[in-house]
Design a protein around this motif. Sequence first.
Motif, PDB file in Angstrom:
ATOM      1  N   SER A   1       0.838  -1.196   0.000  1.00 35.99           N
ATOM      2  CA  SER A   1       0.000   0.000   0.000  1.00 35.99           C
ATOM      3  C   SER A   1       0.876   1.249   0.000  1.00 35.99           C
ATOM      4  O   SER A   1       0.520   2.272  -0.589  1.00 35.99           O
ATOM      5  CB  SER A   1      -0.930   0.001   1.218  1.00 35.99           C
ATOM      6  OG  SER A   1      -0.188  -0.078   2.423  1.00 35.99           O
ATOM      7  N   SER A   2       2.040   1.153   0.649  1.00 39.43           N
ATOM      8  CA  SER A   2       2.973   2.286   0.659  1.00 39.43           C
ATOM      9  C   SER A   2       3.500   2.562  -0.744  1.00 39.43           C
ATOM     10  O   SER A   2       3.656   3.719  -1.147  1.00 39.43           O
ATOM     11  CB  SER A   2       4.150   1.994   1.599  1.00 39.43           C
ATOM     12  OG  SER A   2       3.704   1.767   2.911  1.00 39.43           O
ATOM     13  N   GLY A   3       3.782   1.493  -1.488  1.00 35.83           N
ATOM     14  CA  GLY A   3       4.256   1.656  -2.857  1.00 35.83           C
ATOM     15  C   GLY A   3       3.208   2.300  -3.742  1.00 35.83           C
ATOM     16  O   GLY A   3       3.512   3.186  -4.556  1.00 35.83           O
ATOM     17  N   VAL A   4       1.958   1.866  -3.594  1.00 38.53           N
ATOM     18  CA  VAL A   4       0.862   2.450  -4.366  1.00 38.53           C
ATOM     19  C   VAL A   4       0.682   3.918  -3.987  1.00 38.53           C
ATOM     20  O   VAL A   4       0.472   4.775  -4.853  1.00 38.53           O
ATOM     21  CB  VAL A   4      -0.448   1.668  -4.128  1.00 38.53           C
ATOM     22  CG1 VAL A   4      -1.633   2.395  -4.766  1.00 38.53           C
ATOM     23  CG2 VAL A   4      -0.336   0.263  -4.696  1.00 38.53           C
ATOM     24  N   THR A   5       0.797   4.204  -2.701  1.00 32.78           N
ATOM     25  CA  THR A   5       0.674   5.587  -2.247  1.00 32.78           C
ATOM     26  C   THR A   5       1.745   6.468  -2.878  1.00 32.78           C
ATOM     27  O   THR A   5       1.466   7.597  -3.303  1.00 32.78           O
ATOM     28  CB  THR A   5       0.790   5.657  -0.710  1.00 32.78           C
ATOM     29  OG1 THR A   5      -0.288   4.924  -0.124  1.00 32.78           O
ATOM     30  CG2 THR A   5       0.737   7.097  -0.224  1.00 32.78           C
ATOM     31  N   ALA A   6       2.966   5.949  -2.952  1.00 36.73           N
ATOM     32  CA  ALA A   6       4.061   6.714  -3.557  1.00 36.73           C
ATOM     33  C   ALA A   6       3.771   7.007  -5.032  1.00 36.73           C
ATOM     34  O   ALA A   6       4.028   8.115  -5.522  1.00 36.73           O
ATOM     35  CB  ALA A   6       5.372   5.947  -3.419  1.00 36.73           C
ATOM     36  N   ILE A   7       3.222   6.006  -5.740  1.00 35.90           N
ATOM     37  CA  ILE A   7       2.857   6.199  -7.146  1.00 35.90           C
ATOM     38  C   ILE A   7       1.768   7.262  -7.271  1.00 35.90           C
ATOM     39  O   ILE A   7       1.837   8.155  -8.122  1.00 35.90           O
ATOM     40  CB  ILE A   7       2.384   4.872  -7.770  1.00 35.90           C
ATOM     41  CG1 ILE A   7       3.544   3.875  -7.856  1.00 35.90           C
ATOM     42  CG2 ILE A   7       1.785   5.106  -9.160  1.00 35.90           C
ATOM     43  CD1 ILE A   7       3.123   2.479  -8.285  1.00 35.90           C
ATOM     44  N   VAL A   8       0.765   7.165  -6.402  1.00 31.99           N
ATOM     45  CA  VAL A   8      -0.357   8.110  -6.440  1.00 31.99           C
ATOM     46  C   VAL A   8       0.121   9.529  -6.146  1.00 31.99           C
ATOM     47  O   VAL A   8      -0.291  10.485  -6.817  1.00 31.99           O
ATOM     48  CB  VAL A   8      -1.450   7.690  -5.436  1.00 31.99           C
ATOM     49  CG1 VAL A   8      -2.490   8.799  -5.268  1.00 31.99           C
ATOM     50  CG2 VAL A   8      -2.127   6.411  -5.893  1.00 31.99           C
ATOM     51  N   VAL A   9       0.984   9.669  -5.158  1.00 31.90           N
ATOM     52  CA  VAL A   9       1.517  10.994  -4.815  1.00 31.90           C
ATOM     53  C   VAL A   9       2.212  11.613  -6.028  1.00 31.90           C
ATOM     54  O   VAL A   9       2.027  12.797  -6.337  1.00 31.90           O
ATOM     55  CB  VAL A   9       2.492  10.895  -3.621  1.00 31.90           C
ATOM     56  CG1 VAL A   9       3.300  12.187  -3.471  1.00 31.90           C
ATOM     57  CG2 VAL A   9       1.728  10.614  -2.336  1.00 31.90           C
TER      58      VAL A   9
ATOM     59  N   ALA B   1       4.507   6.096   6.127  1.00 32.53           N
ATOM     60  CA  ALA B   1       5.306   6.070   4.894  1.00 32.53           C
ATOM     61  C   ALA B   1       4.762   7.050   3.866  1.00 32.53           C
ATOM     62  O   ALA B   1       5.527   7.657   3.106  1.00 32.53           O
ATOM     63  CB  ALA B   1       5.332   4.656   4.320  1.00 32.53           C
ATOM     64  N   SER B   2       3.440   7.209   3.842  1.00 31.95           N
ATOM     65  CA  SER B   2       2.845   8.134   2.875  1.00 31.95           C
ATOM     66  C   SER B   2       3.188   9.582   3.218  1.00 31.95           C
ATOM     67  O   SER B   2       3.319  10.422   2.323  1.00 31.95           O
ATOM     68  CB  SER B   2       1.323   7.942   2.824  1.00 31.95           C
ATOM     69  OG  SER B   2       0.717   8.282   4.062  1.00 31.95           O
ATOM     70  N   LEU B   3       3.338   9.875   4.499  1.00 28.74           N
ATOM     71  CA  LEU B   3       3.755  11.223   4.899  1.00 28.74           C
ATOM     72  C   LEU B   3       5.148  11.538   4.368  1.00 28.74           C
ATOM     73  O   LEU B   3       5.421  12.646   3.906  1.00 28.74           O
ATOM     74  CB  LEU B   3       3.746  11.345   6.425  1.00 28.74           C
ATOM     75  CG  LEU B   3       2.388  11.529   7.105  1.00 28.74           C
ATOM     76  CD1 LEU B   3       2.563  11.503   8.613  1.00 28.74           C
ATOM     77  CD2 LEU B   3       1.741  12.837   6.671  1.00 28.74           C
ATOM     78  N   ILE B   4       6.015  10.541   4.446  1.00 34.04           N
ATOM     79  CA  ILE B   4       7.383  10.716   3.947  1.00 34.04           C
ATOM     80  C   ILE B   4       7.363  10.930   2.434  1.00 34.04           C
ATOM     81  O   ILE B   4       8.071  11.791   1.901  1.00 34.04           O
ATOM     82  CB  ILE B   4       8.245   9.492   4.309  1.00 34.04           C
ATOM     83  CG1 ILE B   4       8.338   9.354   5.836  1.00 34.04           C
ATOM     84  CG2 ILE B   4       9.635   9.603   3.697  1.00 34.04           C
ATOM     85  CD1 ILE B   4       8.991   8.074   6.304  1.00 34.04           C
ATOM     86  N   ALA B   5       6.532  10.140   1.745  1.00 29.19           N
ATOM     87  CA  ALA B   5       6.451  10.245   0.282  1.00 29.19           C
ATOM     88  C   ALA B   5       5.920  11.602  -0.161  1.00 29.19           C
ATOM     89  O   ALA B   5       6.225  12.070  -1.260  1.00 29.19           O
ATOM     90  CB  ALA B   5       5.564   9.133  -0.270  1.00 29.19           C
ATOM     91  N   ALA B   6       5.120  12.240   0.701  1.00 25.21           N
ATOM     92  CA  ALA B   6       4.463  13.493   0.319  1.00 25.21           C
ATOM     93  C   ALA B   6       5.195  14.743   0.803  1.00 25.21           C
ATOM     94  O   ALA B   6       4.678  15.849   0.657  1.00 25.21           O
ATOM     95  CB  ALA B   6       3.030  13.504   0.863  1.00 25.21           C
ATOM     96  N   VAL B   7       6.389  14.580   1.352  1.00 21.55           N
ATOM     97  CA  VAL B   7       7.118  15.723   1.919  1.00 21.55           C
ATOM     98  C   VAL B   7       7.305  16.839   0.901  1.00 21.55           C
ATOM     99  O   VAL B   7       7.064  18.017   1.179  1.00 21.55           O
ATOM    100  CB  VAL B   7       8.492  15.268   2.473  1.00 21.55           C
ATOM    101  CG1 VAL B   7       9.371  16.475   2.768  1.00 21.55           C
ATOM    102  CG2 VAL B   7       8.304  14.447   3.738  1.00 21.55           C
ATOM    103  N   SER B   8       7.741  16.485  -0.293  1.00 23.35           N
ATOM    104  CA  SER B   8       7.998  17.505  -1.318  1.00 23.35           C
ATOM    105  C   SER B   8       6.936  17.506  -2.414  1.00 23.35           C
ATOM    106  O   SER B   8       7.162  18.036  -3.498  1.00 23.35           O
ATOM    107  CB  SER B   8       9.376  17.268  -1.949  1.00 23.35           C
ATOM    108  OG  SER B   8       9.444  15.969  -2.516  1.00 23.35           O
ATOM    109  N   ALA B   9       5.785  16.915  -2.112  1.00 22.02           N
ATOM    110  CA  ALA B   9       4.720  16.799  -3.111  1.00 22.02           C
ATOM    111  C   ALA B   9       3.882  18.073  -3.162  1.00 22.02           C
ATOM    112  O   ALA B   9       4.043  18.991  -2.349  1.00 22.02           O
ATOM    113  CB  ALA B   9       3.838  15.595  -2.790  1.00 22.02           C
TER     114      ALA B   9
END
Length: 332
Positions: free
Chosen positions: A67-75, A227-235
């Motif tokens: 789910s973290s991987g999918v979240t990173a793709i979505v972000v 993990a999604s918070l980390i992925a969205a830091v610079s989003a």
Amino acid sequence: MKEAGFIEAAATFAGGLAVFLFGLNYMRQALVNVNGERIRKFVAKTAGNKFKALITGIVITTFIQSSSGVTAIVVALVSSGIMTMYQGIMVMIGANIGTTTTAFLFAFQLEKYSLLIVFSGFLLNYFKNIKLNHIGDVLTGLGLLLLGINIMNSFYARLAESEIIHYILRFSRSRLAGFSIGTIISALLQSSSGTINIVQNLYAIGAVSLPTAVSLMLGANLGTTVASLIAAVSASREAKTSVNVNIAFNLIGGIVFIVLLTPFCSLLMCLKTNTALIPNDKIMIAYAHMIYNILATVVFYLFCDTIIEKIIGKRRTTWLFWKKIDNDVIIC
């Protein structure tokens, strides 16, 4: 269990957990390598409306088991404008259901074949075919994941005979404590799957009660969103909002089910007693994980417009193909 023996067993558990997480991450990356670009294009093209977006999240997460991987793709897709914020939210919500299939894999005790699977993956890497090599990597990761479970199982067996189990039982009586611990462990491991596997084994040996196991599982669902918070830091702002809605979904859903814990556990026990769906205790936790996510998602889907507006704030907008438009200006 004597202190020296416990330290040895704990070291075994830590090593097994490391092998498990390494195998899980290795398998996820290998799955993405097989058709990574196709996955991204599939997500971007198929998430046309909220239902399609939800199904896309379920399918993709079932495939790559992250789910973290999918979240990173979505972000990334939301930040680039390929996907709207609202499509991104529904894909993330669907990912919560897709990731529940991993718990069933753990429950079928495939770990006895772990080394054979690793060997099969190793052999495929000798072929001069990139796709076969990637498939070999997937099998290697899966085998290592199962090997890690097998190593950890020896710790659970020794734990069942130790005095520590009594302390676990005493502390685990609090629902909120279980929820909090599940959240923390999942956040630290960056894996709800790893946390739920631990919960399955603790419940199977009687170290925790069903309500506590479910509380830990609910917390694990929330913890993995870190993990999604980390992925969205610079989003982009829209991508961050998508992530925040997903976190709120897991937090609110977890709290609601903590309140409804007694009837939910009664439902699970009823299924175990009156059907053949739950042959063992590990499957019980897998079903709890799946049923919770399905029920929470159905409620969210039915009232998503209202829920999203409550979370991100109301705007004078109209819906058009899942893009919010205000005075002819697309704002997501």
